[in-house]
Design a protein around this motif. Structure first.
Motif, PDB file in Angstrom:
ATOM      1  N   PRO A  53      50.163  33.221  53.698  1.00  0.00           N
ATOM      2  CA  PRO A  53      50.749  34.519  53.244  1.00  0.00           C
ATOM      3  C   PRO A  53      49.798  35.271  52.804  1.00  0.00           C
ATOM      4  O   PRO A  53      48.962  34.890  52.139  1.00  0.00           O
ATOM      5  CB  PRO A  53      52.014  34.219  52.409  1.00  0.00           C
ATOM      6  N   LYS A  54      49.878  36.699  52.617  1.00  0.00           N
ATOM      7  CA  LYS A  54      49.139  37.625  52.151  1.00  0.00           C
ATOM      8  C   LYS A  54      48.916  37.326  50.532  1.00  0.00           C
ATOM      9  O   LYS A  54      47.734  37.421  50.093  1.00  0.00           O
ATOM     10  CB  LYS A  54      49.544  38.850  52.370  1.00  0.00           C
ATOM     11  N   GLY A  55      50.162  37.189  50.011  1.00  0.00           N
ATOM     12  CA  GLY A  55      49.898  37.335  48.184  1.00  0.00           C
ATOM     13  C   GLY A  55      49.748  35.762  47.881  1.00  0.00           C
ATOM     14  O   GLY A  55      50.111  35.267  46.771  1.00  0.00           O
ATOM     15  N   LEU A  56      49.109  35.101  48.572  1.00  0.00           N
ATOM     16  CA  LEU A  56      48.828  33.367  48.257  1.00  0.00           C
ATOM     17  C   LEU A  56      47.646  33.446  47.175  1.00  0.00           C
ATOM     18  O   LEU A  56      46.527  34.024  47.447  1.00  0.00           O
ATOM     19  CB  LEU A  56      48.680  32.742  49.582  1.00  0.00           C
ATOM     20  N   PRO A  57      47.981  32.765  45.970  1.00  0.00           N
ATOM     21  CA  PRO A  57      47.127  32.893  45.035  1.00  0.00           C
ATOM     22  C   PRO A  57      46.097  31.584  45.366  1.00  0.00           C
ATOM     23  O   PRO A  57      45.894  30.670  44.520  1.00  0.00           O
ATOM     24  CB  PRO A  57      47.743  32.577  43.812  1.00  0.00           C
ATOM     25  N   TRP A  58      45.394  31.743  46.259  1.00  0.00           N
ATOM     26  CA  TRP A  58      44.397  30.908  46.687  1.00  0.00           C
ATOM     27  C   TRP A  58      43.337  30.327  45.735  1.00  0.00           C
ATOM     28  O   TRP A  58      42.713  29.343  45.718  1.00  0.00           O
ATOM     29  CB  TRP A  58      43.867  31.138  48.116  1.00  0.00           C
ATOM     30  N   HIS A  59      43.100  31.409  44.995  1.00  0.00           N
ATOM     31  CA  HIS A  59      41.921  31.279  44.065  1.00  0.00           C
ATOM     32  C   HIS A  59      42.352  30.297  42.921  1.00  0.00           C
ATOM     33  O   HIS A  59      41.404  29.729  42.256  1.00  0.00           O
ATOM     34  CB  HIS A  59      41.885  32.906  43.594  1.00  0.00           C
ATOM     35  N   ARG A  60      43.605  29.993  42.882  1.00  0.00           N
ATOM     36  CA  ARG A  60      44.033  28.996  41.799  1.00  0.00           C
ATOM     37  C   ARG A  60      43.728  27.676  42.119  1.00  0.00           C
ATOM     38  O   ARG A  60      44.157  26.564  41.644  1.00  0.00           O
ATOM     39  CB  ARG A  60      45.603  29.159  41.274  1.00  0.00           C
ATOM     40  N   VAL A  61      43.170  27.583  43.503  1.00  0.00           N
ATOM     41  CA  VAL A  61      43.062  26.178  43.964  1.00  0.00           C
ATOM     42  C   VAL A  61      41.421  26.025  44.019  1.00  0.00           C
ATOM     43  O   VAL A  61      40.777  26.585  44.462  1.00  0.00           O
ATOM     44  CB  VAL A  61      43.219  26.313  45.393  1.00  0.00           C
TER      45      VAL A  61
END
Length: 110
Positions: A53-61
Motif C-alpha cells: 500500500p501507498k501509506g506503508l511505513p517501510w522506513h521503519r523496517v
DNA sequence: TCAGTGACGCACA
DNA sequence: CTGTGCGCCACTG
C-alpha cells in the motif's frame, strides 16, 4: 489450475503498519509477525519490488542490527533516514540510535 | 526446469 | 568493536 501460488504478502503489510511511530522493527521480526519466520529476505524482496500500500511505513523496517539496509551513500538511505528522523528516531552512523535492539527483539510485540 | 539474485541473519575470527 | 563467510528462501528471467 495454473495459479502462480505466490504467498500472500498481506500479513507483511499489516506487520509493518503495526510498527509504532518512533520505533523500528527488523525484517526478520516483521516476517515472524507476518507468520513467516525465517522469511526476512522475502520481506526485503517485497519492499525492494516496491509492492504494498501507498501509506506503508517501510522506513521503519531496518536490519536486525538496527542498521539501515541501504548503503550510507545511497539516495534511498537518506530518504529512509530522513523519514525516521521525522518519526523521532535518531540516526548515527547509519544506525538507529535506540537502546540496542530493545525493539528489534520484543519490546514491541514481545 | 535451471540458475542467478537479494532493502537478511547469524556464527565465527 | 569490525569484517568475512555461509545459509536461508522466495522471486525473476
Amino acid at each position: 489450475m495454473a495459479s502462480t501460488a505466490k504467498i500472500d504478502p498481506a500479513p507483511v503489510w499489516s506487520a509493518i503498519q503495526a510498527i509504532p511511530k518512533g520505533e523500528v522493527a527488523s525484517y526478520g521480526q516483521v516476517a515472524v509477525r507476518a507468520g513467516h519466520p525465517g522469511r526476512a529476505r522475502w520481506v526485503a524482496q517485497l519492499l525492494a519490488r516496491q509492492l504494498g500500500p501507498k501509506g506503508l511505513p517501510w522506513h521503519r523496517v531496518v536490519r536486525s542490527d538496527g542498521r539501515i539496509a541501504f548503503p550510507t551513500d545511497s539516495a534511498e538511505f537518506l530518504e529512509q533516514a530522513k523519514r525516521l528522523r521525522a518519526d523521532g528516531v535518531l540516526i548515527v552512523n547509519g544506525r538507529v540510535t535506540i537502546s540496542k535492539r530493545s525493539i528489534l527483539d520484543e519490546a514491541i510485540w514481545g
